[in-house]
Every structure is written in structure tokens, then in C-alpha cells.
Design a protein around this motif. Structure first.
Motif, mmCIF file in Angstrom:
data_model
loop_
_atom_site.group_PDB
_atom_site.id
_atom_site.type_symbol
_atom_site.label_atom_id
_atom_site.label_comp_id
_atom_site.label_asym_id
_atom_site.label_seq_id
_atom_site.Cartn_x
_atom_site.Cartn_y
_atom_site.Cartn_z
ATOM 1 N N CYS A 66 5.479 7.888 0.989
ATOM 2 C CA CYS A 66 5.267 6.442 0.944
ATOM 3 C C CYS A 66 6.517 5.683 1.370
ATOM 4 C CB CYS A 66 4.899 6.007 -0.473
ATOM 5 S SG CYS A 66 3.298 6.621 -1.006
ATOM 6 N N VAL A 89 3.460 1.877 -0.574
ATOM 7 C CA VAL A 89 2.252 2.164 0.201
ATOM 8 C C VAL A 89 2.425 3.465 0.975
ATOM 9 C CG1 VAL A 89 1.692 -0.285 0.413
ATOM 10 C CG2 VAL A 89 2.975 0.827 2.214
ATOM 11 N N ALA A 93 -0.579 4.568 6.196
ATOM 12 C CA ALA A 93 -1.401 3.351 6.141
ATOM 13 C C ALA A 93 -0.631 2.143 6.665
ATOM 14 C CB ALA A 93 -1.868 3.087 4.713
ATOM 15 N N LEU A 100 -2.213 -4.956 4.588
ATOM 16 C CA LEU A 100 -2.954 -3.931 3.854
ATOM 17 C C LEU A 100 -3.773 -4.611 2.769
ATOM 18 C CD1 LEU A 100 -0.195 -1.189 3.461
ATOM 19 C CD2 LEU A 100 -2.103 -1.213 5.069
ATOM 20 N N ASP A 103 -5.868 -2.289 -2.730
ATOM 21 C CA ASP A 103 -6.273 -0.944 -3.138
ATOM 22 C C ASP A 103 -5.668 0.151 -2.266
ATOM 23 O OD1 ASP A 103 -7.845 -1.161 -0.839
ATOM 24 O OD2 ASP A 103 -9.748 -0.822 -1.883
ATOM 25 N N GLN A 104 -4.940 -0.225 -1.215
ATOM 26 C CA GLN A 104 -4.233 0.753 -0.385
ATOM 27 C C GLN A 104 -2.811 0.983 -0.888
ATOM 28 O OE1 GLN A 104 -5.277 -1.467 3.345
ATOM 29 N NE2 GLN A 104 -5.650 0.598 4.103
ATOM 30 N N THR A 105 -2.408 0.284 -1.920
ATOM 31 C CA THR A 105 -1.075 0.443 -2.486
ATOM 32 C C THR A 105 -1.101 1.470 -3.607
ATOM 33 O OG1 THR A 105 -1.324 -1.248 -4.211
ATOM 34 C CG2 THR A 105 -0.584 -2.014 -2.030
#
Length: 185
Positions: A66, A89, A93, A100, A103-105
Motif C-alpha cells: 500500500c 490505499v 488501486a 478512489l 471502500d478502496q482504502t
């Protein structure tokens, strides 16, 4: 057509138009909070707090593949476009992404300022839960406390740790599994 009237007959979507416009402003970074455009201009003290957190989670974020940043988070279907103080993140992604979704974190962090403390405490907490941010860490500089919100749902977060006063270690659960040291704050 007027954005206020909600007349979409011309094919222009007011939410998309507003979000497009703020992404193309020159100079200032801004976010949209419940339809209100707000500048993002943190103080050095504010940035210092965010930097301390960044350093404590950097190694674990890298192990997880990440990155840590303060990039744009879109909340589609709402008049909101956030610029969090920190977000962890997946690097894959983030690559090439203009924004973003929460919910992508893996983790979103907001550090309060005098001008936005209530927004971070109430509005952003509710919206991050609604949009599925798995962990939301609120660093409340006025109250000198941290609160971790986990297990998001449409009615809010179902697990809350804190507020814990500065100086009290705060455990970040999986996938982080590390304790934050807040003793120097």
C-alpha cells in the motif's frame, strides 16, 4: 438549466459537473462537504500530527503493498468529494486513479482543525461509514484524543475505540496489527 432546480433535461448531471470543476481548479486544493466547496489548507501543526502518523504506519503499509497519501476520495451519488489528511490505499488501486472510493482504502485519517472539527467528527464519520471505509481514525486536536471507528455500515460504524487521550497507545487492527504511539503529541 439550473443546477439548483435539479433539471437534468439538458443531460448535465450537477454532481458530476461540480466534481469535474473542482478537479480542474488551478492552485488551491478543495473538497466538497455536503455540497459546500471548502479549501484544504492545513497548518504546520496539523501537518506535523499527520506526519507522525504516516511515519508510524509507513513500514506496515509497504508490507501490505500500500501507499499513504492524501488523494481524492469520491462519494458517488452524494455532493461530497473528500481530501483526507491521510489514507492508506493499495498501490495498484492508486496507480492512474484520479479519485478512489472510501471502500478502496484500508484506513482513512482525519486530523481536526479549528475550522473543520465538527465536520470530521460528525459528517465525515457518517459518510465514511456509509461508503464503506473499513477504518476511520479521527485525531481530535482540540480534545487531544484519538477515536478509531471500524466495521462500517449504512447506519454508521458498529465498533468504536475511544476517544483515547493523547499518550494512550491505540491498536490498529488487521491488516495493520500495530500500536500507535501517541506519547509525543
Amino acid at each position: 438549466m439550473s443546477i439548483e432546480s435539479g433539471d437534468y433535461s439538458s443531460g448535465i448531471n450537477p454532481e458530476h459537473a461540480l466534481k469535474y470543476a473542482i478537479q480542474h481548479l488551478r492552485g488551491d486544493r478543495v473538497q466538497i462537504i455536503e455540497g459546500v466547496i471548502e479549501p484544504v489548507s492545513p497548518t504546520w501543526d496539523h501537518e506535523s500530527t499527520a506526519d507522525i502518523l504516516r511515519e508510524q504506519i509507513r513500514a506496515r503499509a509497504r508490507e501490505l503493498g500500500c501507499m499513504i497519501g492524501s488523494g481524492n476520495l469520491d462519494l458517488p451519488g452524494s455532493p461530497n468529494w473528500y481530501v483526507p489528511d491521510l489514507a492508506v490505499v493499495p498501490a495498484a488501486a492508486a496507480k492512474g486513479a484520479g479519485a478512489l472510493l472510501p471502500d478502496q482504502t484500508l484506513l482513512v485519517v482525519e486530523v481536526t482543525s479549528d475550522s473543520n472539527a465538527d465536520t470530521d467528527r460528525v459528517v465525515k464519520r457518517r459518510r465514511y461509514a456509509e461508503y464503506g471505509a473499513p477504518l476511520y481514525l479521527l485525531v481530535d486536536r482540540r480534545q487531544r484524543a484519538l477515536t478509531l471507528f471500524a466495521e462500517p455500515g449504512h447506519l454508521g460504524y458498529t465498533r468504536i475505540t475511544g476517544p483515547l487521550p493523547y499518550g494512550t497507545p491505540l491498536h490498529l487492527p488487521d491488516p495493520f496489527s500495530l500500536d500507535l504511539d501517541t506519547s509525543g503529541w
